[in-house]
Design a protein around this motif. Structure first.
Motif, short mmCIF file in Angstrom:
data_model
loop_
_atom_site.label_atom_id
_atom_site.label_comp_id
_atom_site.label_asym_id
_atom_site.label_seq_id
_atom_site.Cartn_x
_atom_site.Cartn_y
_atom_site.Cartn_z
N VAL A 1 45.47 65.07 72.63
CA VAL A 1 46.38 64.16 72.61
C VAL A 1 46.40 63.17 73.83
O VAL A 1 46.44 61.83 73.59
CB VAL A 1 47.79 64.59 72.25
N VAL A 2 46.72 63.77 74.84
CA VAL A 2 46.91 62.85 76.03
C VAL A 2 45.51 62.24 76.46
O VAL A 2 45.71 61.02 76.79
CB VAL A 2 47.35 63.91 77.35
N GLY A 3 44.46 63.11 76.33
CA GLY A 3 43.28 62.27 76.55
C GLY A 3 42.91 61.16 75.73
O GLY A 3 42.44 60.04 75.93
N PHE A 4 43.28 61.13 74.37
CA PHE A 4 43.17 60.10 73.31
C PHE A 4 43.81 59.18 73.90
O PHE A 4 43.50 57.95 73.77
CB PHE A 4 43.46 60.92 71.78
N ALA A 5 45.17 59.38 74.37
CA ALA A 5 46.03 58.33 74.51
C ALA A 5 45.56 57.44 75.67
O ALA A 5 45.58 56.21 75.62
CB ALA A 5 47.64 58.86 74.66
N PHE A 6 45.41 58.02 76.69
CA PHE A 6 44.66 57.66 77.89
C PHE A 6 43.34 56.76 77.57
O PHE A 6 43.30 55.28 78.16
CB PHE A 6 44.36 58.38 78.95
N PHE A 7 42.51 57.19 76.64
CA PHE A 7 41.43 56.67 76.32
C PHE A 7 41.81 55.19 75.53
O PHE A 7 40.86 54.24 75.75
CB PHE A 7 40.51 57.44 75.41
N ILE B 1 35.00 55.83 83.38
CA ILE B 1 36.23 56.66 83.09
C ILE B 1 36.39 56.44 81.42
O ILE B 1 36.89 57.61 81.22
CB ILE B 1 37.39 55.76 83.70
N GLY B 2 36.08 55.59 80.76
CA GLY B 2 36.03 55.50 79.33
C GLY B 2 35.22 56.61 78.67
O GLY B 2 35.79 57.42 77.84
N LEU B 3 34.07 56.93 79.33
CA LEU B 3 33.02 57.85 78.88
C LEU B 3 33.64 59.37 79.02
O LEU B 3 33.78 60.22 78.18
CB LEU B 3 31.65 57.82 79.35
N SER B 4 34.16 59.29 80.24
CA SER B 4 34.86 60.71 80.57
C SER B 4 36.11 61.16 79.81
O SER B 4 36.03 62.29 79.28
CB SER B 4 35.17 60.73 82.17
N GLU C 1 39.72 47.57 79.43
CA GLU C 1 38.46 47.64 80.34
C GLU C 1 37.68 46.35 79.97
O GLU C 1 37.26 46.20 78.90
CB GLU C 1 37.54 49.00 80.08
N LYS C 2 36.83 45.70 80.97
CA LYS C 2 35.88 44.54 80.69
C LYS C 2 34.87 44.86 79.79
O LYS C 2 34.21 44.24 79.21
CB LYS C 2 35.73 44.03 82.13
N HIS C 3 34.23 46.13 80.15
CA HIS C 3 33.03 46.59 79.54
C HIS C 3 33.15 48.12 78.95
O HIS C 3 32.58 48.96 79.66
CB HIS C 3 31.47 46.68 80.69
N PRO C 4 34.10 48.03 77.82
CA PRO C 4 34.20 49.28 77.22
C PRO C 4 33.12 50.09 76.72
O PRO C 4 32.26 49.38 76.33
CB PRO C 4 35.37 49.03 76.36
N VAL C 5 33.09 51.48 76.91
CA VAL C 5 31.97 52.25 76.19
C VAL C 5 32.34 52.23 74.72
O VAL C 5 31.28 52.22 73.93
CB VAL C 5 32.05 53.63 76.90
N VAL C 6 33.54 51.98 74.07
CA VAL C 6 33.76 51.69 72.82
C VAL C 6 34.57 50.56 72.49
O VAL C 6 35.83 50.41 73.32
CB VAL C 6 34.57 53.04 71.99
N LEU D 1 36.53 59.90 76.93
CA LEU D 1 36.00 60.21 75.48
C LEU D 1 35.38 61.58 75.30
O LEU D 1 35.80 62.44 74.33
CB LEU D 1 34.75 59.33 75.10
N ILE D 2 34.60 62.14 76.01
CA ILE D 2 34.30 63.52 76.23
C ILE D 2 35.38 64.46 76.28
O ILE D 2 35.18 65.23 75.40
CB ILE D 2 33.24 63.81 77.55
N LEU D 3 36.44 64.17 77.11
CA LEU D 3 37.44 65.04 77.23
C LEU D 3 38.39 65.38 76.16
O LEU D 3 38.42 66.57 75.58
CB LEU D 3 38.45 64.54 78.39
N TRP D 4 38.55 64.38 75.32
CA TRP D 4 39.47 64.33 74.10
C TRP D 4 38.77 64.84 73.02
O TRP D 4 39.09 65.44 72.22
CB TRP D 4 40.33 63.13 73.77
N VAL D 5 37.51 64.38 72.59
CA VAL D 5 36.58 64.81 71.55
C VAL D 5 36.33 66.15 71.74
O VAL D 5 36.44 67.20 70.86
CB VAL D 5 35.13 63.91 71.47
N GLY D 6 35.82 66.78 72.89
CA GLY D 6 35.48 68.05 73.29
C GLY D 6 36.79 69.11 73.02
O GLY D 6 36.66 69.96 72.59
N ALA D 7 38.02 68.52 73.44
CA ALA D 7 38.93 69.56 73.42
C ALA D 7 39.43 69.53 71.93
O ALA D 7 39.81 70.49 71.45
CB ALA D 7 40.16 68.67 74.23
#
Length: 522
Positions: free
Chosen positions: A251-257, A213-216, A264-269, A218-224
Motif C-alpha cells: 500500500v505504501v509503495g503504491f502510494a509513493f509510486f 526510483i519509479g522502477l524500484s 517525474e519528467k521521464h516516468p517509467v509508467v 514498481l518492483i517493490l509494491w507489485v512484488g509485495a
C-alpha cells in the motif's frame, strides 16, 4: 505491449523480400511462440512439479505467478531498453537470456530456486513479444502490414493451445524439466536465423535517463502484493505479521509510486493516460477479465488431475481446444472491428465467457471428458472477440507517439491481473473446499441411511475401520473440491456479467491508433 504502429514513423530500413522475409517471419514467430507457450505449458504440470519438489499445489502456482509478475514489470522498460541498446540487439539478448533461464529452470533442485529462475525467465522475456511485432512490421511493406499482424496474432493463439497438450505429454512421458529444456533448441534456432537477417537493420541508439526510483517502487509494491496473495493462505492471512507487513509495504509503495510517477519528467509508467475515459475503462475491463480467465484456466487442470483422476496429458487435451475457434474467428474480428462498434464485440465476448463458466459451475464428479470439453471449445469464441476489440477501445483516440506507453501500461495491468487472478482463484478454491468438507463431514453419522450403507459396504469389502474412514475422507475431499470449483466458476460468470457496463463507459472508438495496434493485445 505493442509498439507504435507503422504510421508513427517511416521505417528506417526497406522491407525484406523473398526468402529473407520468409525466414525472418519464421524466426520471429518461433521466438513469440516459445515465449507465449511458456505462459501456459506449466499449467498442467503443476501437480507433478509440486509433488516432485515436495510442496503443496497452492505453492506450486508460484511457478506461474512469478513468471507473470516479472514479465509485467519488464514490459514498461522495453521502450527505454530499445532506445538504449537498439531493437535487434535487445531482441537477441532477450532470446539468449530466455534460453539460459529456461535451462536453469529445468535444473532447479527445489521450489525456491525454480521460482527464482522463473522470475528471471519472465523478466528477460518482457521485450521479446513487442520487439518481434516491431521487427515483423518493418519486414513487410505497408500494404502487407495487416497480413504480417494476422500471422503474428495466429502464433500467439496457437501457442496456448499447444502449451497444455505439449506440457501434459512431456510430463507424463519424459519429466517436467523438459517443458523448459524444449526452449533451448527453438531459441537457439530463432536467434541464429534472426541475427543473420536483422543484424544490419538495428535501430539507432541514444542515452536516456531511466526512472530508477519509479522502477524500484514498481518492483517493490507489485512484488509485495503478489507475495501477500501467494503466502496469505499458507500463513493464515492477516493473522500473520508477515502478511500484514507485506500488505503495508504494498500500500505504501503504491502510494509513493503514484506520487513519484505523476511528478517525474521521464516516468517509467505514464499515469496521465488514466485521464482518458477510453483508456482506463478499456484497460481495467481487460485486466479484470483476463485475471478471471487466467485464474480459471489454472484451476481447471488442477481440479481434473488432483480430484478427477486425469493424467497431465488428458488435462492438456481438455484445455487444448480453447484456441480452435479463436484461430478461425480472430481474422474475421480483425477485419470487421473498424466497421462494428468494438463495445458490442467485447460485450458478446464477456457474455460467452459467462456462459462457459456457468456451464462449468454445473459439473459433477460423474462428468466425462466430452462434457468437460464442450465449454472449452465454446470459450474459443469468447477469446476471438476479447483482445482485439478491447485494445481497439483502449488505444482509440491516442496520438501515435502515445501508443507505445499506453499499450505497455495496459499490458502491465493485464499481466499483473493474470498473476493475481491465479493466486486469488486458487486461494478461494481451497477455502471453499474447507467449508464444503466440513458440511459434508457433518452428514456422515449413524442417522444418515446413505452414510451407514456406504460404511457397511466398504466394511464388507474387507477394509479395516481405518481404511473405511480413509476411503470416506477421499470421497468427501473429491466432492468438496468439486463443489468449490463450481463456486469459483459461478462467481466468475457473475463477475463477467458485472464487467459489461464498464465497457460501455468508453466512447465509440474513433480514429487514433487503436485498430492499428490491435494485434498488440497479447
Amino acid at each position: 505491449m505493442a509498439t507504435a504502429p507503422a504510421s508513427a514513423a517511416p521505417p528506417a530500413h526497406p522491407p525484406l523480400e523473398g526468402s529473407a522475409r520468409i525466414w525472418g517471419t519464421i524466426a520471429l514467430s518461433a521466438a513469440t511462440f516459445m515465449n507465449v507457450l511458456d505462459s501456459s505449458i506449466a499449467n498442467v504440470s503443476l501437480p507433478a512439479i509440486s509433488g516432485d519438489l515436495g510442496v503443496s499445489s497452492t505453492q506450486g502456482t508460484w511457478v506461474i505467478t512469478s513468471f507473470a509478475v516479472a514479465n509485467a514489470i519488464a514490459v514498461p522498460l522495453t521502450g527505454w531498453l530499445t532506445q538504449r541498446f537498439g531493437q535487434v540487439r535487445l531482441f537477441m539478448a532477450s532470446i539468449i537470456l530466455f534460453v539460459v533461464s529456461s535451462w536453469l529452470c529445468g535444473l532447479a533442485p527445489n521450489m525456491t530456486t525454480l521460482i527464482g529462475f522463473r522470475a528471471l525467465q519472465g523478466f528477460v522475456a518482457g521485450p521479446m513479444i513487442p520487439l518481434s511485432q516491431t521487427l515483423l512490421l518493418a519486414s513487410y511493406p505497408r500494404a502487407l502490414a495487416g497480413l504480417a499482424m494476422a500471422m503474428w496474432a495466429m502464433t500467439t493463439l496457437v501457442a496456448p493451445v499447444m502449451g497444455p497438450l505439449l506440457g501434459g505429454w512431456i510430463t507424463d512421458n519424459i519429466s517436467w524439466p523438459w517443458i523448459f529444456y524444449i526452449n533451448i533448441p527453438v531459441g537457439m534456432a530463432a536467434v541464429t536465423i534472426a541475427w543473420a537477417i536483422y543484424r544490419k537493420r538495428d535501430s539507432p541508439t541514444k542515452s536516456l535517463p531511466i526512472d530508477t526510483i519509479g522502477l524500484s517502487l514498481l518492483i517493490l509494491w507489485v512484488g509485495a502484493l503478489q507475495l501477500m496473495l501467494d503466502k496469505g493462505k499458507e500463513l493464515d492471512w492477516f493473522h500473520s505479521a508477515e502478511v500484514v507487513a507485506m500488505a503495508v509495504v504494498a500500500v505504501v509503495g503504491f502510494a509513493f509510486f503514484i506520487v513519484w510517477e505523476l511528478t517525474e519528467k521521464h516516468p517509467v509508467v505514464d499515469l496521465s493516460l488514466f485521464k482518458r475515459r477510453n483508456f482506463w475503462s478499456g484497460a481495467v475491463a481487460t485486466a479484470v477479465a483476463y485475471g478471471l480467465f487466467f485464474g480459471n484456466v489454472v484451476l481447471l487442470p488442477l481440479w481434473l488431475q488432483q480430484y478427477m483422476g486425469y493424467t497431465a496429458t488428458q488435462a492438456g487435451m481438455v484445455l487444448a481446444p480453447v484456441g480452435a475457434l479463436a484461430i478461425v474467428l480472430s481474422p474475421l474480428v480483425g477485419m470487421t472491428v473498424g466497421k462494428v462498434d468494438p463495445r458490442r464485440y467485447a460485450t458478446f465476448s464477456f457474455m460467452v465467457f459467462a456462459l462457459v463458466l456457468w456451464m462449468r459451475s454445473n459439473f459433477n464428479t460423474q462428468a466425462d471428458i466430452a462434457t468437460i470439453m464442450v465449454p472449452t471449445i465454446i470459450q474459443g469464441v469468447a477469446m476471438a472477440f476479447f483482445f482485439i476489440p478491447l485494445v481497439t477501445l483502449t488505444l482509440s483516440g491516442l496520438t501515435p507517439d502515445r501508443i507505445p506507453a499506453a499499450s505497455g501500461l495496459s499490458n502491465f495491468l493485464r499481466i499483473t491481473a493474470g498473476a493475481m487472478g491465479t493466486s486469488i482463484v486458487t486461494t478461494v478454491w481451497d477455502n471453499r473446499a474447507t467449508v464444503h468438507h466440513a458440511q459434508l463431514a457433518e452428514s456422515i453419522n449413524l442417522g444418515n441411511p446413505a452414510a451407514t450403507a456406504a460404511i457397511s459396504n466398504l466394511g464388507n469389502s474387507g477394509l479395516s475401520s481405518e481404511q473405511v474412514l480413509g476411503q470416506l475422507n477421499r470421497l468427501i475431499d473429491q466432492q468438496a473440491f468439486m463443489l468449490a470449483s463450481n463456486d469459483v466458476f459461478y462467481a466468475s460468470a457473475v463477475l463477467f456479467v458485472f464487467l459489461i457496463p464498464l465497457i460501455w463507459l468508453a466512447r465509440p472508438a474513433m480514429g487514433g491508433g487503436g485498430a492499428d495496434a490491435a494485434a498488440g493485445a497479447h
